[in-house]
Design an enzyme around this catalytic site. Sequence first.
Site, mmCIF file in Angstrom:
data_model
loop_
_atom_site.group_PDB
_atom_site.id
_atom_site.type_symbol
_atom_site.label_atom_id
_atom_site.label_comp_id
_atom_site.label_asym_id
_atom_site.label_seq_id
_atom_site.Cartn_x
_atom_site.Cartn_y
_atom_site.Cartn_z
ATOM 1 N N GLU A 211 0.831 -1.218 0.000
ATOM 2 C CA GLU A 211 0.000 0.000 0.000
ATOM 3 C C GLU A 211 0.862 1.264 0.000
ATOM 4 O O GLU A 211 0.554 2.253 0.674
ATOM 5 C CB GLU A 211 -0.993 -0.025 1.169
ATOM 6 C CG GLU A 211 -2.006 -1.150 0.993
ATOM 7 C CD GLU A 211 -3.198 -1.092 1.934
ATOM 8 O OE1 GLU A 211 -3.426 -0.056 2.552
ATOM 9 O OE2 GLU A 211 -3.888 -2.114 2.008
HETATM 10 C C1 LIG Z 1 1.997 -9.613 1.145
HETATM 11 C C2 LIG Z 1 1.799 -8.692 -0.004
HETATM 12 C C3 LIG Z 1 0.516 -8.321 -0.386
HETATM 13 C C4 LIG Z 1 0.321 -7.474 -1.484
HETATM 14 N N1 LIG Z 1 -0.950 -7.184 -1.889
HETATM 15 C C5 LIG Z 1 -1.134 -6.480 -3.049
HETATM 16 C C6 LIG Z 1 -2.433 -6.293 -3.594
HETATM 17 O O1 LIG Z 1 -3.442 -6.702 -3.014
HETATM 18 N N2 LIG Z 1 -2.551 -5.666 -4.785
HETATM 19 C C7 LIG Z 1 -1.461 -5.186 -5.462
HETATM 20 O O2 LIG Z 1 -1.632 -4.614 -6.534
HETATM 21 N N3 LIG Z 1 -0.215 -5.312 -4.942
HETATM 22 C C8 LIG Z 1 -0.022 -5.962 -3.776
HETATM 23 N N4 LIG Z 1 1.232 -6.139 -3.264
HETATM 24 C C9 LIG Z 1 2.352 -5.521 -3.944
HETATM 25 C C10 LIG Z 1 2.942 -4.377 -3.161
HETATM 26 O O3 LIG Z 1 2.111 -3.264 -3.224
HETATM 27 C C11 LIG Z 1 4.358 -4.134 -3.735
HETATM 28 O O4 LIG Z 1 5.172 -5.122 -3.132
HETATM 29 C C12 LIG Z 1 4.872 -2.775 -3.481
HETATM 30 O O5 LIG Z 1 4.190 -1.867 -4.286
HETATM 31 C C13 LIG Z 1 6.359 -2.660 -3.795
HETATM 32 O O6 LIG Z 1 6.662 -3.195 -5.042
HETATM 33 P P1 LIG Z 1 7.845 -4.266 -5.198
HETATM 34 O O7 LIG Z 1 7.689 -5.265 -4.125
HETATM 35 O O8 LIG Z 1 7.881 -4.719 -6.589
HETATM 36 O O9 LIG Z 1 9.148 -3.450 -4.847
HETATM 37 P P2 LIG Z 1 9.994 -2.533 -5.838
HETATM 38 O O10 LIG Z 1 9.137 -1.520 -6.472
HETATM 39 O O11 LIG Z 1 10.830 -3.399 -6.696
HETATM 40 O O12 LIG Z 1 10.926 -1.790 -4.783
HETATM 41 C C14 LIG Z 1 11.986 -2.448 -4.074
HETATM 42 C C15 LIG Z 1 12.518 -1.459 -3.064
HETATM 43 O O13 LIG Z 1 12.957 -0.274 -3.721
HETATM 44 C C16 LIG Z 1 12.264 0.866 -3.212
HETATM 45 N N5 LIG Z 1 12.025 1.801 -4.304
HETATM 46 C C17 LIG Z 1 11.381 1.571 -5.468
HETATM 47 N N6 LIG Z 1 11.341 2.684 -6.210
HETATM 48 C C18 LIG Z 1 11.962 3.646 -5.505
HETATM 49 C C19 LIG Z 1 12.233 5.026 -5.734
HETATM 50 N N7 LIG Z 1 11.830 5.669 -6.845
HETATM 51 N N8 LIG Z 1 12.910 5.709 -4.780
HETATM 52 C C20 LIG Z 1 13.306 5.107 -3.635
HETATM 53 N N9 LIG Z 1 13.072 3.806 -3.372
HETATM 54 C C21 LIG Z 1 12.402 3.083 -4.287
HETATM 55 C C22 LIG Z 1 10.990 0.315 -2.626
HETATM 56 O O14 LIG Z 1 10.465 1.149 -1.618
HETATM 57 C C23 LIG Z 1 11.452 -1.017 -2.063
HETATM 58 O O15 LIG Z 1 12.057 -0.811 -0.808
HETATM 59 C C24 LIG Z 1 1.442 -6.968 -2.168
HETATM 60 C C25 LIG Z 1 2.727 -7.327 -1.772
HETATM 61 C C26 LIG Z 1 2.920 -8.179 -0.714
HETATM 62 C C27 LIG Z 1 4.312 -8.563 -0.314
#
Ligand SMILES: Cc1cc2nc3c(=O)[nH]c(=O)nc-3n(C[C@H](O)[C@H](O)[C@H](O)COP(=O)(O)OP(=O)(O)OC[C@H]3O[C@@H](n4cnc5c(N)ncnc54)[C@H](O)[C@@H]3O)c2cc1C
Length: 644
Positions: free
Chosen positions: A455
């Site tokens: 979120e």
């Molecule tokens: C248990 C669980 C439930 C979820 N439920 C849903 C759901 O119901 N619906 C849905 O759509 N998604 C869902 N998600 C997805 C969740 O919203 C994403 O995991 C989240 O948006 C982060 O994306 P990512 O994990 O690909 O991390 P990435 O985007 O790959 O980021 C990796 C790290 O880099 C950081 N980062 C990325 N970009 C930047 C930037 N520009 N500047 C600084 N730091 C940055 C991030 O904060 C993170 O620490 C869920 C995820 C989990 C683990």
Amino acid sequence: MKSPLEAPEKQIAEETSAKPEKPAASSVIDTSKMSKGQREALELAEASRDPLDDRGSFASNLFVGRYDFNRIHPYPAQSAEDQAAGASFLQKLETYLREHVDPDEIDRTGEIPPENFEGLAAIGAFGIKVPPQYGGLGLSQFNYGRAAVLLGSWDGNVAALVSAHQSIGVAQPLLLFGTEEQKKKYLPRVARGEISAFALTETHAGSDPATMSLKAEPTPDGSEFILNGEKLWCTNGVKAGVLVVMARTPPKMVNGKERKQISAFIVDVATPGLEITYRCRFMGLRALYNAVVRFTDVRVARANIIAKEGAGLKVALTTLNTGRLTLPAACVGVSKRLLEISRKWAGERIQWGVPIGKHAAIAGKIAEMAGNVFAMEAMTFLTSSLLDRKSGDLRIETAMCKMWATEMTWKIADDAMQVRGGRGYETAASLAGRGEPPISVERFLRDCRVNTIFEGSSEIMRLFIAREALDPHLKVGGAIFNTQLPMSDRAKAVFTSGKFYAGWYPRQWLPARPGKIDNLHSDLAVHVNYAARTSKRVARGLFHAMARFGPKLDREQLLLSRFVGIATELFAISATCSFAEHLLGQGKPSDEILSVANYFCRSARLRIGNHFAGARRNADKRGYQLTQDLLADKHAMLRDGIVK
Ligand SMILES: Cc1cc2nc3c(=O)[nH]c(=O)nc-3n(C[C@H](O)[C@H](O)[C@H](O)COP(=O)(O)OP(=O)(O)OC[C@H]3O[C@@H](n4cnc5c(N)ncnc54)[C@H](O)[C@@H]3O)c2cc1C
């Protein structure tokens, strides 16, 4: 009579009088030197962003030195009628959780029993905010938050099920943007307990939705769209009957440039071509019904678009602006529970001749938990109340609550484990197996870790808040540095911003006037005065940073995150003082209220001091370079001697 929540018009008119006419969002940020991916992500985010109201909100104004305590004081408490409206449901929910939901068993099996789905549906837990005419309970955000506190304090899995279903699933976007037909068709279904989910994330599109690839192509007659692609980590997906799906629709030409379009669709899971191909499993929240969802030629009617074609990201962002307030409310529940576990244990456990709570190292942790629990409740429910009163744009408040509460809850869980020592690390079943009470600190710790990731991760929340913090400055002076604009526009911006800052900047050095605080307890007034002064200091600091870094400021993430950290703590201090005064007014024990509020405010002020010190002197540049070297395979010795 003017509401105490309204900003004084005169003050706002005064401070915005020299501002130039509103520039288009695209003109405030220079994207010309960005990589293609960065530019596309930023342009899409900017196009989907609603401009902030010039009045700002209490929290957004902290960044421009406009501290107006009157907007949050007197504390916007829940009215007696609203309390009465929620009482019966909250009582039923509390009893149901205690008597019928077994969190350790759910954690052990990784399944929520079917009878829990039925039982929760029977008491209305899947339609808490859905208006009665669509079959829901029609309760307020405040009461919904109180339900989230109960859920969070008992079981993270059920909390996530209920929250993903209605905070981000079909109910919330439809309540905000749905047509009457859509509401009539879907809200009764989800309120009755047909599970819903929100599908935005993809393998290559996490924090950056611009890279989304799930496509929705219109049929030749335009009446339907055909969806192809895959969604990842869709919470509730395994059990859902209906999803909100974000998909790429054909690009549009905007000002001569092709702009990516994302649209939000309501999709029935039973539609041919839609498959749940995988159930994801995690460190915590082991009974999350989280899915990979594949779409192969899935036909969806145009009538199922939420808002309008191309408004998908706006739907997602606006949904989350309110939806992400459920997490901090659940965090209040988790944190209160962990404080209670720690408090009891610190009094019972004798080591070195005294209860461990008498050792200063443990006492310090428990005091910190107590202060943070108080502040978390103050911020979250202040914001909930303001949402119920429709007091303007609260995106900064909800983002601050989400970021601060999820991070503090993780710290509280970590400290609670330390206070419980080995028993904190032992599972409930193992404790019970050798005759000790089955207290699951390790389950709470595992379950709450993800809160800083989904979120809107903490990093993205900081960027989001920083973007809004810089907005007034970008509007006034952003055009100066924007090499994409004609010179005449940039020269005009130099003139108008010079005029603006000639009035605004000297005001940031004048004594702060926090608003009407003569009815505040003197202890609390000290903190509010500090917050008002410090808000001006943040405003000056941001201005100095802009003068130093110019258009490159947005790349100074660590510096900006310190300003965001300071403003968030100022919001926490202010909410805490307003809440404390409200409780004093209700006749709650003043020594207890003041000791916890004072302790919290003092601790927050120390953290603020550290942020300011870090903004002045830090190792950010060296750290950044070190990481770039590591990414470039240097420092091989740091990989020596390990099993790879
Ligand atoms: C248990 C669980 C439930 C979820 N439920 C849903 C759901 O119901 N619906 C849905 O759509 N998604 C869902 N998600 C997805 C969740 O919203 C994403 O995991 C989240 O948006 C982060 O994306 P990512 O994990 O690909 O991390 P990435 O985007 O790959 O980021 C990796 C790290 O880099 C950081 N980062 C990325 N970009 C930047 C930037 N520009 N500047 C600084 N730091 C940055 C991030 O904060 C993170 O620490 C869920 C995820 C989990 C683990």
